[in-house]
Design a protein around this motif. Structure first.
Motif, PDB file in Angstrom:
ATOM      1  N   THR A 206       0.617  -1.163   0.274  1.00 37.34           N
ATOM      2  CA  THR A 206       0.130   0.074   0.666  1.00 37.34           C
ATOM      3  C   THR A 206       0.583   0.813   0.045  1.00 37.34           C
ATOM      4  OG1 THR A 206      -0.254   0.026   2.811  1.00 37.34           O
ATOM      5  CG2 THR A 206      -1.416  -0.666   1.142  1.00 37.34           C
ATOM      6  N   PRO A 207       0.467   2.615  -0.786  1.00 37.52           N
ATOM      7  CA  PRO A 207       1.127   3.760  -0.456  1.00 37.52           C
ATOM      8  C   PRO A 207       1.453   4.111   1.306  1.00 37.52           C
ATOM      9  CG  PRO A 207      -0.942   3.897  -1.176  1.00 37.52           C
ATOM     10  CD  PRO A 207      -1.267   2.582  -0.511  1.00 37.52           C
ATOM     11  N   GLU A 208       0.491   4.300   2.110  1.00 40.53           N
ATOM     12  CA  GLU A 208       1.474   3.801   3.327  1.00 40.53           C
ATOM     13  C   GLU A 208       2.527   3.080   3.895  1.00 40.53           C
ATOM     14  OE1 GLU A 208      -2.253   5.151   1.869  1.00 40.53           O
ATOM     15  OE2 GLU A 208      -2.153   3.152   2.420  1.00 40.53           O
ATOM     16  N   ALA A 209       2.011   1.984   3.790  1.00 44.09           N
ATOM     17  CA  ALA A 209       3.405   1.045   4.132  1.00 44.09           C
ATOM     18  C   ALA A 209       4.439   1.068   3.607  1.00 44.09           C
ATOM     19  CB  ALA A 209       2.436  -0.213   4.545  1.00 44.09           C
ATOM     20  N   PHE A 210       4.381   0.663   2.371  1.00 42.12           N
ATOM     21  CA  PHE A 210       5.476   0.272   1.122  1.00 42.12           C
ATOM     22  C   PHE A 210       5.332   1.004  -0.357  1.00 42.12           C
ATOM     23  CE2 PHE A 210       4.508  -3.555   4.013  1.00 42.12           C
ATOM     24  CZ  PHE A 210       5.357  -3.859   4.673  1.00 42.12           C
ATOM     25  N   PRO A 211       5.501   2.809   0.476  1.00 37.86           N
ATOM     26  CA  PRO A 211       5.652   3.417  -0.643  1.00 37.86           C
ATOM     27  C   PRO A 211       6.188   3.007  -2.193  1.00 37.86           C
ATOM     28  CG  PRO A 211       6.410   4.628   0.418  1.00 37.86           C
ATOM     29  CD  PRO A 211       5.926   2.831   1.469  1.00 37.86           C
ATOM     30  N   GLN A 212       7.644   3.123  -1.918  1.00 36.16           N
ATOM     31  CA  GLN A 212       8.130   3.163  -3.226  1.00 36.16           C
ATOM     32  C   GLN A 212       7.480   1.765  -4.229  1.00 36.16           C
ATOM     33  OE1 GLN A 212      12.473   3.125  -2.693  1.00 36.16           O
ATOM     34  NE2 GLN A 212      12.067   4.493  -0.735  1.00 36.16           N
ATOM     35  N   ASP A 213       7.686   0.543  -3.073  1.00 30.27           N
ATOM     36  CA  ASP A 213       6.648  -0.861  -3.549  1.00 30.27           C
ATOM     37  C   ASP A 213       5.989  -0.821  -4.453  1.00 30.27           C
ATOM     38  OD1 ASP A 213       9.714  -1.868  -2.899  1.00 30.27           O
ATOM     39  OD2 ASP A 213       8.888  -2.389  -0.965  1.00 30.27           O
ATOM     40  N   TRP A 214       4.976  -0.323  -3.911  1.00 34.47           N
ATOM     41  CA  TRP A 214       3.597  -0.036  -3.901  1.00 34.47           C
ATOM     42  C   TRP A 214       4.004   0.983  -5.638  1.00 34.47           C
ATOM     43  CZ3 TRP A 214       1.142   5.344  -5.104  1.00 34.47           C
ATOM     44  CH2 TRP A 214       0.205   5.322  -5.227  1.00 34.47           C
ATOM     45  N   ALA A 215       4.580   2.100  -4.974  1.00 38.10           N
ATOM     46  CA  ALA A 215       4.609   2.353  -6.711  1.00 38.10           C
ATOM     47  C   ALA A 215       5.499   1.764  -8.352  1.00 38.10           C
ATOM     48  CB  ALA A 215       5.539   4.548  -6.633  1.00 38.10           C
ATOM     49  N   THR A 216       6.123   0.751  -8.138  1.00 46.59           N
ATOM     50  CA  THR A 216       6.701  -0.158  -8.923  1.00 46.59           C
ATOM     51  C   THR A 216       5.546  -0.697  -8.840  1.00 46.59           C
ATOM     52  OG1 THR A 216       9.032   0.412  -6.929  1.00 46.59           O
ATOM     53  CG2 THR A 216       8.672  -2.050  -8.658  1.00 46.59           C
ATOM     54  N   THR A 217       5.106  -1.209  -7.903  1.00 49.72           N
ATOM     55  CA  THR A 217       3.869  -2.668  -8.930  1.00 49.72           C
ATOM     56  C   THR A 217       2.903  -1.806  -9.831  1.00 49.72           C
ATOM     57  OG1 THR A 217       3.826  -4.134  -6.768  1.00 49.72           O
ATOM     58  CG2 THR A 217       2.303  -4.342  -8.013  1.00 49.72           C
TER      59      THR A 217
END
Length: 638
Positions: A206-217
């Protein structure tokens, strides 16, 4: 001279490899795995990263782990796994070899990391092995991706959402990437699998918990929607653009310049193919986004990415509508030639072949320079592409390039009047059609080109069989061009005539916006080509689309342009229908007298052509306009 029968058995030298790996292990332990310092070590030992190291690695691993206690065997396996990660990400040296070293290191680590003894290490190594197989250059690409998928699915047996949510999401993301690239299986289903995996990953990322990984996915999900086959094509592209823009919320140029550039490049791809909105403006958006990406993706910093974006920029200039067509093609050629400075046959054979094919297309359509020389350049580039895009290795790419080469040979035949070129073109097209996917753009284009080639050969040497086969090829192509069957994913890659025909059908079926964009795109390319009748037909269809949309001014302009070209070609049917359309628009705008004049001429033409239904339709319009004039006259009198 070697004495036969007395040569020593070949052995793999391991001393240097063992010394290298011990030095690597020492550096990792000393720096606690600091990436920059490990990369410095690898750079200092660049000459050691060779085939002999790859061959010796299994023996070195066996010797280092032999007679060791379990804890030490575990530590050595972890360090080999770390070597696999480091060498896969190392930017210098031979990328093909680096990936082979990575795969070997992971496979060796798995000899210690069994699922039963070390489930977490086993799952991590399976995931990393999947990454290496996804990127692998050696071997068959299709098989490498199957190996990657298998490794990710093994990892997910341990990395469950409940036990390891973050790692589960990361592996789901990686699995989505592999399905997005997958060659085997049905392409449409593979993309659905990719979308499903990304959406699962986003439940944790999620953008709150893992913003960079969220953006990658989000970026990866957008890629899948960009190429999605199922669902409405226009809506899929909007979904892709929306997801790229979500990724941008995190991937800013200031914070993550490299990822920002990746998303810029991908967003440009989406705008290049976009159906909604104005086609002209979409292409300008694409070019702007590619050029922004190149501000970060420089040749010095990211040569492979720089080359990919240069190739994409070349494609956008080929399709560009604004600006001078001749200059756009020069820009495309320049971009392709820049890409080929990095995309060499030795380093990136498949990408090299793709860009050679694109460069050849640009030379085929080139306006500047000597026509004969441009065609020779195109033919040479197509033949280079075919050295890699073989029927066995890349059948669909081979079929597309074969078809394109045939088009160039047909143009050379027109210039030289050499029938051998036509004979070769016909053979190439027939071979391409043996494996072209039915109803795909390449299938339709190849059928249409085959019809043209057979028709031209018939003109030189009348053979009833050629004419019969030409008509059959045209019929197959036209039957396949239908909105419900056409592969809309590659709609903008079709030849202009195909785009024009499909655009006309879309307009006829009420899909005005998409049809109109296709027609405008085809007119832009047909205006500089040799097929003037196809150009006139496209102009007429654009006029008809604008009339249907009640855009009277544009309808009138395009009908007039079509009429002028039909008149030049002495095409009686075209002249009649253009006057019919023009008269109808003028009447709708209130120019009754001018409209009636055009309708009168159209009605006369239809009578001469014995087209009684069309003549009656025009007569009805003419009578309605005449009654309107009479009403106006009475109102003025009163």
């Amino acid at each position: 001279m070697t004495d036969k029968g007395f040569s020593k058995p070949s052995t793999v030298p391991t001393r240097d490899a063992k010394t290298f790996m011990l030095a690597f292990i020492k550096r990792v332990r000393k720096t606690q795995g600091n990436k920059a310092q490990v990369d410095d070590f690898l750079q200092s030992k660049l000459a050691k990263l060779d085939e002999s190291l790859l061959a010796a690695l299994p023996l070195v691993f066996a010797r280092l782990t032999a007679d060791q206690l379990p804890d030490e065997r575990k530590n050595i396996a972890r360090l080999f796994g770390y070597f696999g990660i480091s060498i896969r990400q190392f930017p210098l040296g031979d990328k093909k070899l680096n990936l082979e070293l990575s795969i070997s290191a992971y496979q060796l680590a798995l000899k210690v990391f069994t699922r039963e003894a070390f489930p977490q290490d086993w799952a991590m190594t399976q995931n990393n092995l999947g990454n290496a197989y996804s990127d692998r250059i050696r071997g068959e690409r299709a098989e490498n991706l199957e190996q990657a998928i298998a490794a990710y699915e093994l990892a997910l047996q341990v990395y469950t959402r409940k036990a390891f949510p973050e790692k589960w999401a990361g592996t789901q993301n990686n699995l989505g990437n592999a399905y997005g690239d997958r060659i085997r299986g049905e392409r449409a289903e593979n993309l659905e699998q990719a979308i499903a995996a990304y959406e699962l990953a986003l439940q944790v990322r999620t953008p709150e918990a893992f913003p960079q990984d969220w953006a990658t996915t989000q970026n990866n999900l957008a890629n899948a929607y960009l190429y999605r086959i199922r669902g409405e094509r226009a809506e899929n592209l909007e979904q892709a653009i929306a997801a790229y823009e979500l990724a941008w919320q995190v991937r800013t140029r200031e914070a993550f310049p490299e990822q920002w550039a990746v998303t810029q490049n991908n967003l440009a791809n989406a705008y290049r193919d976009r159906i909604r909105g104005e086609r002209v403006e979409n292409l300008e958006q694409a070019i702007t986004a590619y050029e922004l990406a190149l501000q970060v993706r420089t040749r010095e910093a990211f040569p492979e990415d720089w080359a990919a974006t240069q190739n994409n920029l070349g494609n956008a200039y080929v399709y560009r509508i604004r600006g001078e067509r001749a200059e756009n093609l020069e820009q495309a050629i320049t971009a392709y030639e820049l890409a080929l400075q990095v995309r060499t046959r030795e380093a990136f054979p498949q990408n090299w072949a793709m860009t050679q094919n694109n460069l050849a297309n640009a030379y085929c359509n080139r306006i500047r320079g000597e026509r004969a020389e441009n065609l020779e350049q195109a033919i040479a580039a197509y033949n280079l592409a075919l050295q890699v895009s073989t029927r066995e290795a890349f059948p669909q790419n081979w079929a597309e390039t074969q078809s394109n080469l045939a088009e160039a040979l047909m143009q050379r035949a027109t210039l030289t009047e050499n029938l051998n070129n036509l004979d070769t073109a016909i053979t190439l097209l027939q071979e391409a059609l043996e494996i072209a996917v039915p109803r795909s753009p390449n299938f339709i284009d190849s059928q249409y080109r085959l019809g043209n080639a057979l028709s031209r050969r018939y003109e030189y040497n009348p053979n009833p069989s050629d004419l019969e086969q030409a008509l059959q090829a045209y019929k197959i192509a036209l039957d396949a061009i239908s909105p419900e069957h056409y592969d809309r994913q590659h709609i903008w890659q079709a030849i202009p005539t195909t785009q024009s025909i499909l655009g006309s059908r879309l307009v006829h079926d009420g899909q005005w916006q998409e049809g109109l964009q296709l027609l405008l795109n085809s007119v832009n390319q047909l205006s500089t080509g040799s097929d003037q009748l196809a150009h006139a037909n496209a102009l007429f269809q654009i006029g008809h689309a604008h009339e249907t949309l009640s855009d009277w001014d544009n309808a009138r302009l395009y009908y007039r342009d079509a009429l002028r070209l039909y008149d030049h070609l002495h095409d009686a049917v075209g002249i009649a229908k253009s006057r019919h359309g023009l008269g109808s628009v003028l009447v709708s705008q209130g120019y009754l007298k001018k409209g009636m004049a055009e309708l009168f001429k159209a009605r006369e033409r239809y009578h001469q052509l014995k087209k009684t239904d069309q003549a009656a339709e025009v007569d009805n319009l003419y009578q309605a306009a005449q009654r309107a004039m009479e009403r106006q006259a009475r109102e003025v009198y009163v």
